[in-house]
Enzyme design. Structure first.
Site, PDB file in Angstrom:
ATOM      1  N   GLU A   1       0.844  -1.322  -0.062  1.00 24.66           N
ATOM      2  CA  GLU A   1      -0.132  -0.198   0.006  1.00 24.66           C
ATOM      3  C   GLU A   1       0.825   1.272   0.044  1.00 24.66           C
ATOM      4  O   GLU A   1       1.476   1.677   1.029  1.00 24.66           O
ATOM      5  CB  GLU A   1      -0.870   0.065   1.191  1.00 24.66           C
ATOM      6  CG  GLU A   1      -1.847  -1.323   1.338  1.00 24.66           C
ATOM      7  CD  GLU A   1      -2.984  -0.990   0.433  1.00 24.66           C
ATOM      8  OE1 GLU A   1      -3.170   0.149   0.037  1.00 24.66           O
ATOM      9  OE2 GLU A   1      -3.743  -1.936   0.028  1.00 24.66           O
TER      10      GLU A   1
ATOM     11  N   CYS B   1      -2.418   9.513   2.705  1.00 22.51           N
ATOM     12  CA  CYS B   1      -1.944   8.987   1.451  1.00 22.51           C
ATOM     13  C   CYS B   1      -3.028   9.049   0.166  1.00 22.51           C
ATOM     14  O   CYS B   1      -2.480   9.300  -0.846  1.00 22.51           O
ATOM     15  CB  CYS B   1      -2.067   7.466   1.521  1.00 22.51           C
ATOM     16  SG  CYS B   1      -3.485   6.822   2.086  1.00 22.51           S
TER      17      CYS B   1
HETATM   18  P1  NAD Z   1       8.176   4.579   4.899  1.00 28.27           P
HETATM   19  O1  NAD Z   1       8.051   3.914   3.870  1.00 28.27           O
HETATM   20  O2  NAD Z   1       9.358   5.390   5.199  1.00 28.27           O
HETATM   21  O3  NAD Z   1       7.823   3.645   6.329  1.00 28.27           O
HETATM   22  C1  NAD Z   1       6.900   2.643   6.318  1.00 28.27           C
HETATM   23  C2  NAD Z   1       7.467   1.365   7.349  1.00 28.27           C
HETATM   24  O4  NAD Z   1       8.459   0.974   6.747  1.00 28.27           O
HETATM   25  C3  NAD Z   1       7.690   1.929   8.629  1.00 28.27           C
HETATM   26  O5  NAD Z   1       7.144   1.070   9.524  1.00 28.27           O
HETATM   27  C4  NAD Z   1       9.224   1.947   8.881  1.00 28.27           C
HETATM   28  O6  NAD Z   1       9.930   1.690  10.225  1.00 28.27           O
HETATM   29  C5  NAD Z   1       9.592   0.764   7.919  1.00 28.27           C
HETATM   30  N1  NAD Z   1      10.951   1.175   7.019  1.00 28.27           N
HETATM   31  C6  NAD Z   1      11.292   2.324   6.912  1.00 28.27           C
HETATM   32  N2  NAD Z   1      12.531   2.244   6.140  1.00 28.27           N
HETATM   33  C7  NAD Z   1      12.871   1.039   5.957  1.00 28.27           C
HETATM   34  C8  NAD Z   1      13.905   0.247   5.383  1.00 28.27           C
HETATM   35  N3  NAD Z   1      14.837   0.782   4.992  1.00 28.27           N
HETATM   36  N4  NAD Z   1      13.775  -1.166   5.352  1.00 28.27           N
HETATM   37  C9  NAD Z   1      13.038  -1.836   6.054  1.00 28.27           C
HETATM   38  N5  NAD Z   1      11.713  -0.932   6.585  1.00 28.27           N
HETATM   39  C10 NAD Z   1      11.672   0.246   6.371  1.00 28.27           C
HETATM   40  O7  NAD Z   1       6.733   5.241   4.938  1.00 28.27           O
HETATM   41  P2  NAD Z   1       6.122   6.430   5.909  1.00 28.27           P
HETATM   42  O8  NAD Z   1       6.746   7.542   5.835  1.00 28.27           O
HETATM   43  O9  NAD Z   1       5.992   5.919   7.063  1.00 28.27           O
HETATM   44  O10 NAD Z   1       4.927   6.514   5.346  1.00 28.27           O
HETATM   45  C11 NAD Z   1       4.464   7.572   4.139  1.00 28.27           C
HETATM   46  C12 NAD Z   1       4.402   7.085   2.762  1.00 28.27           C
HETATM   47  O11 NAD Z   1       3.417   6.010   2.980  1.00 28.27           O
HETATM   48  C13 NAD Z   1       3.728   7.775   1.880  1.00 28.27           C
HETATM   49  O12 NAD Z   1       4.380   7.638   0.841  1.00 28.27           O
HETATM   50  C14 NAD Z   1       2.387   7.498   1.835  1.00 28.27           C
HETATM   51  O13 NAD Z   1       1.584   7.889   0.858  1.00 28.27           O
HETATM   52  C15 NAD Z   1       2.421   6.239   2.049  1.00 28.27           C
HETATM   53  N6  NAD Z   1       0.941   5.640   2.288  1.00 28.27           N
HETATM   54  C16 NAD Z   1       0.357   4.776   1.900  1.00 28.27           C
HETATM   55  C17 NAD Z   1      -1.017   4.391   2.336  1.00 28.27           C
HETATM   56  C18 NAD Z   1      -1.898   3.586   1.412  1.00 28.27           C
HETATM   57  O14 NAD Z   1      -2.747   3.166   2.166  1.00 28.27           O
HETATM   58  N7  NAD Z   1      -1.542   3.191   0.357  1.00 28.27           N
HETATM   59  C19 NAD Z   1      -1.359   4.833   3.501  1.00 28.27           C
HETATM   60  C20 NAD Z   1      -0.403   5.638   4.361  1.00 28.27           C
HETATM   61  C21 NAD Z   1       0.629   5.979   3.763  1.00 28.27           C
END
Ligand code: NAD
Length: 454
Positions: free
Chosen positions: A207, A242
């Site tokens: 997602e 999002c």
């Molecule tokens: P992110 O990708 O930075 O982090 C998401 C998760 O991944 C967190 O739990 C984090 O701990 C983990 N993570 C971060 N870096 C990692 C790595 N290098 N290796 C493994 N795990 C890692 O995203 P975010 O900043 O938490 O959220 C923002 C993004 O999420 C935006 O792009 C937004 O559009 C998207 N989003 C999508 C939805 C949806 O339902 N489609 C909903 C909410 C947010």
């Protein structure tokens, strides 16, 4: 981590999480635990975002409660074996589709709605009969801790457990073999997760995000209402949503009025943390990233920032072009660029050149325009004359496409995401047609061709 996953696998292999009654009981347990701890959850979200109880209820808890209730109500329907027709070649037999839980699942949540984005997938996994390792985002630290406490007190770790942490912990989890990985977050990290899942051929739901456009066409005759809905969706949770409007494509004939109405609407709703309808920016890194996107020459209204409080005013940018910095990536904050277009086909083509967005919306009273935008642009979900709220309909699948994600959830789509659908053919023993058996002949070939037609 290895032991944790191993314990869940052993537990799953006992079959304990599979009976329908068990699934319903656990979902009810989760609902009661959340209800009992609502005050703690409200407080945690307030500490992380300065968000009001109203916003937290509507955008976090209500969606989880709704998914729980829907799963309980539909459990019989979703888990039933579904009879399908048998073709003549297989006669005599009966055929059906049999859903089974995929097994041990890993759910990785994003920070912007830390309760809903971790628990709604968990509800889907529990409904499907899976066990759950849930890793909420570490950034809203208070919420992550409260979620871990609630789940730890309510469920045994071999069935449902929370692992708290950031990149190192998630990396370690991703080294384990899961039967399903459900990730919510950025496209960049989504690719890391997909790669890790590929090592074990683990199915994924990703997602992700993207730049979700909103069209306001020359045939948008209810412009005031359109603006009211757009401003609500664009600045909900300070734009950290999002599927919120990322940018506006407005027809030249409506530009001036649209901008004026936006300014009025922002003032009328008194969008501010102290009024309970706004949020802080999650951290300083994101605050600095967003502040840098505000081009002072293009600010139509807003633009004010307070780094200490991590607040950015609802900001509308005018005379924006697709080449501007603010149009290069998902904004994910309270900045709304407005691009003017003259021809709807050209505007659609411009959007089609960009990565496929999570959502797309059109405000118009013309059905041809709605059809054009909704059918010609590829996006995850969205609609006409509203923004964001389609996520709250459990009968609609939610998720992206291409760069904005893989797979869907909420309601039955969530159940499907954590299930394997076995195709079963049960053969009757009272007749055996000799056609498929050797020796072959021209006559047999003629007959088999006829059989394949039915
Ligand atoms: P992110 O990708 O930075 O982090 C998401 C998760 O991944 C967190 O739990 C984090 O701990 C983990 N993570 C971060 N870096 C990692 C790595 N290098 N290796 C493994 N795990 C890692 O995203 P975010 O900043 O938490 O959220 C923002 C993004 O999420 C935006 O792009 C937004 O559009 C998207 N989003 C999508 C939805 C949806 O339902 N489609 C909903 C909410 C947010």
């Amino acid at each position: 981590m290895h032991q944790l996953v191993q314990r869940q696998r052993e537990y799953f292999n006992t079959g304990a999480s599979v009976p329908k009654q068990f699934r319903i009981q656990q979902l009810k347990k989760l609902r009661s635990a959340l209800k009992e701890n609502e005050a703690a959850l409200f407080e945690a979200i307030y500490s992380d975002f300065k968000k009001s109880q109203f916003d937290t209820y509507v955008t976090e808890l209500a969606l989880v409660y709704q998914d729980i209730d829907e799963a309980i109500r539909k459990m019989d329907n979703w888990t039933r074996k579904q009879r399908v027709r048998t073709n003549l070649v297989n006669f005599p037999a009966r055929s059906y589709i049999l859903p089974e839980p995929l097994g041990v699942s890993l759910i990785i949540g994003a920070w912007n709605y830390p309760i809903q984005l971790s628990l709604a997938p968990a509800v889907a996994a529990m409904a499907a009969g899976c066990t759950v390792v849930m890793k909420p985002s570490e950034m809203p630290a208070h919420t992550s801790t409260v979620l871990a406490k609630i789940i730890g007190e309510t469920f045994p770790a071999e069935y449902f457990t929370v692992v708290e942490g950031g990149v190192p912990e998630t990396t370690e989890l991703l080294n384990q073999r899961f039967d399903k990985i459900f990730f919510t977050g950025s496209t960049h990290v989504g690719k890391i997760v997909y790669k890790a899942a590929a090592k074990h051929l683990t199915p994924v739901t990703l997602e992700l995000g993207g730049k979700s456009p909103v069209f306001v066409t020359e045939n948008c005759s209810s412009l005031k209402l359109a603006v009211q809905r757009i401003i609500w969706g664009a600045f909900l949770n300070a734009g950290q949503t999002c599927n919120s409007p990322d940018y506006i494509l407005v027809h030249r004939s409506k530009e001036v009025k649209f901008l004026e109405l936006c300014k009025k609407e922002i003032a009328k709703r008194q969008i501010a943390v102290e009024h309970g309808n706004y949020s802080q920016i999650i951290d300083e890194r994101n605050f600095d990233r967003l502040a840098a996107l505000i081009d002072p020459d293009k600010v139509y209204c807003g633009g004010g920032t307070d780094r200490e409080q991590r607040i950015i005013e609802p900001t509308i940018l005018q005379q924006v072009s697709f080449d501007d910095e603010v149009m290069q990536d998902e904004i994910f904050g309270p900045i709304l660029p407005v691009i003017v277009y003259d021809d709807l086909d050209d505007a659609i083509n411009s959007v089609r050149k960009l990565p496929k967005p999570l959502s797309c919306y059109i405000f118009s009273n013309n059905s041809n325009e709605k059809k054009k935008v909704l059918e010609r642009i590829s996006f995850g979900g969205g609609g006409a004359n509203d923004v964001v709220s389609y996520i709250a309909n459990p009968h609609l699948p939610f998720g992206g496409v291409g760069n904005s994600g893989i797979g869907k959830y909420h309601g039955e789509a969530g159940f499907q995401a954590f299930s394997n659908y076995k195709g079963i053919l049960e053969k009757g023993n009272w007749l055996e047609l000799p056609l498929k058996y050797y020796p072959y002949s021209k006559t047999k070939l003629w007959w088999i061709k006829q059989f394949f037609k039915f």
